[in-house]
Design an enzyme around this catalytic site. Structure first.
Site, mmCIF file in Angstrom:
data_model
loop_
_atom_site.group_PDB
_atom_site.id
_atom_site.type_symbol
_atom_site.label_atom_id
_atom_site.label_comp_id
_atom_site.label_asym_id
_atom_site.label_seq_id
_atom_site.Cartn_x
_atom_site.Cartn_y
_atom_site.Cartn_z
ATOM 1 N N GLU A 192 0.818 -1.219 0.000
ATOM 2 C CA GLU A 192 0.000 0.000 0.000
ATOM 3 C C GLU A 192 0.853 1.271 0.000
ATOM 4 O O GLU A 192 0.515 2.249 -0.662
ATOM 5 C CB GLU A 192 -0.898 -0.032 1.243
ATOM 6 C CG GLU A 192 -2.068 0.918 1.184
ATOM 7 C CD GLU A 192 -2.998 0.715 2.380
ATOM 8 O OE1 GLU A 192 -3.524 -0.400 2.542
ATOM 9 O OE2 GLU A 192 -3.162 1.669 3.153
ATOM 10 N N ASP A 193 1.955 1.256 0.710
ATOM 11 C CA ASP A 193 2.688 2.511 0.972
ATOM 12 C C ASP A 193 4.108 2.591 0.415
ATOM 13 O O ASP A 193 4.785 3.599 0.638
ATOM 14 C CB ASP A 193 2.760 2.760 2.495
ATOM 15 C CG ASP A 193 1.384 3.003 3.098
ATOM 16 O OD1 ASP A 193 0.482 3.403 2.343
ATOM 17 O OD2 ASP A 193 1.216 2.798 4.306
#
Ligand SMILES: Nc1nc2c(ncn2[C@@H]2O[C@H](COP(=O)(O)OP(=O)(O)O)[C@@H](OP(=O)(O)OP(=O)(O)O)[C@H]2O)c(=O)[nH]1
Ligand SMILES: [Mn+2]
Length: 180
Positions: A68-69
């Site tokens: 996600e990051d």
């Protein structure tokens, strides 16, 4: 002996992988805590508090925000740590191409049908973030935004219940402190 050594080695490899991937990131608290404190803390909640002993769940916790990051792909996780771990990480990864409101709505919708392993990671993730919120307000967050995060978290947790008594009790104590 060699079995436990192997799982220890892969767990350290996993923690190192997450640390390298998150190395340039900081949390949103005023002290700018290194981001890696969060995935390690989520994994620690699972082992030390929730009594989880499944290495795949602990590894998925360490890796849970990498796709996600950071630039990490699910293929990379599958290659390094296998498909069981990659599948759990996939389940807890938001689609960042969607608007924030839609991502938040989908977390509520998907929570009840996610696997037990993914539910454990999500419960520990929410518990860590809510404990963080009680300690410090992320930079730039209004009181209203903090309040909305508690309300939204409650709705996600509703769909994760029946998974781990300790985690759910800890979360409920936080919600009741904030009148959610
Ligand atoms: N409470 C808190 N959160 C921080 C801090 N620094 C970074 N975060 C991260 O911010 C996210 C929550 O903020 P939001 O505004 O809702 O999420 P967004 O940045 O992805 O849009 C969490 O993401 P997440 O782990 O992916 O969880 P989730 O919110 O998607 O469940 C959390 O890990 C901090 O200092 N305190
Ligand atoms: Mn997280």
């Amino acid at each position: 002996m060699s079995d436990s050594l192997d799982s220890l080695e892969i767990l350290v490899k996993c923690a190192n992988f997450a640390a390298v991937k998150h190395s340039s990131q900081r949390r949103k608290d005023p002290a700018k805590t290194p981001y890696i404190n969060h995935p390690i803390g989520v994994a620690f909640i699972l082992t030390a508090e929730a009594g989880v002993r499944d290495p795949s769940v602990i590894m998925a916790a360490l890796l849970h925000d990498t796709v996600e990051d950071t630039d990490t792909t699910l293929e990379e996780i599958k290659k390094e740590f296998g498909s069981t771990v990659a599948d759990i990480v996939a389940e807890v990864t938001d689609d960042k191409s969607l608007p924030s409101e839609e991502r938040k709505r989908l977390q509520i919708v998907h929570a009840p049908t996610s696997s037990r392993e993914a539910k454990l990671v999500k419960l520990a993730d929410k518990l860590y973030n809510l404990r963080d919120l009680e300690k410090a307000t992320p930079e730039g967050w209004s009181e209203e935004r903090v309040k909305q995060y508690f309300i939204w978290s409650f709705k996600v947790v509703e769909g994760l219940r029946g998974t781990n008594r300790h985690l759910e009790t800890e979360l409920d104590e936080i919600f009741s402190r904030h009148n959610v």
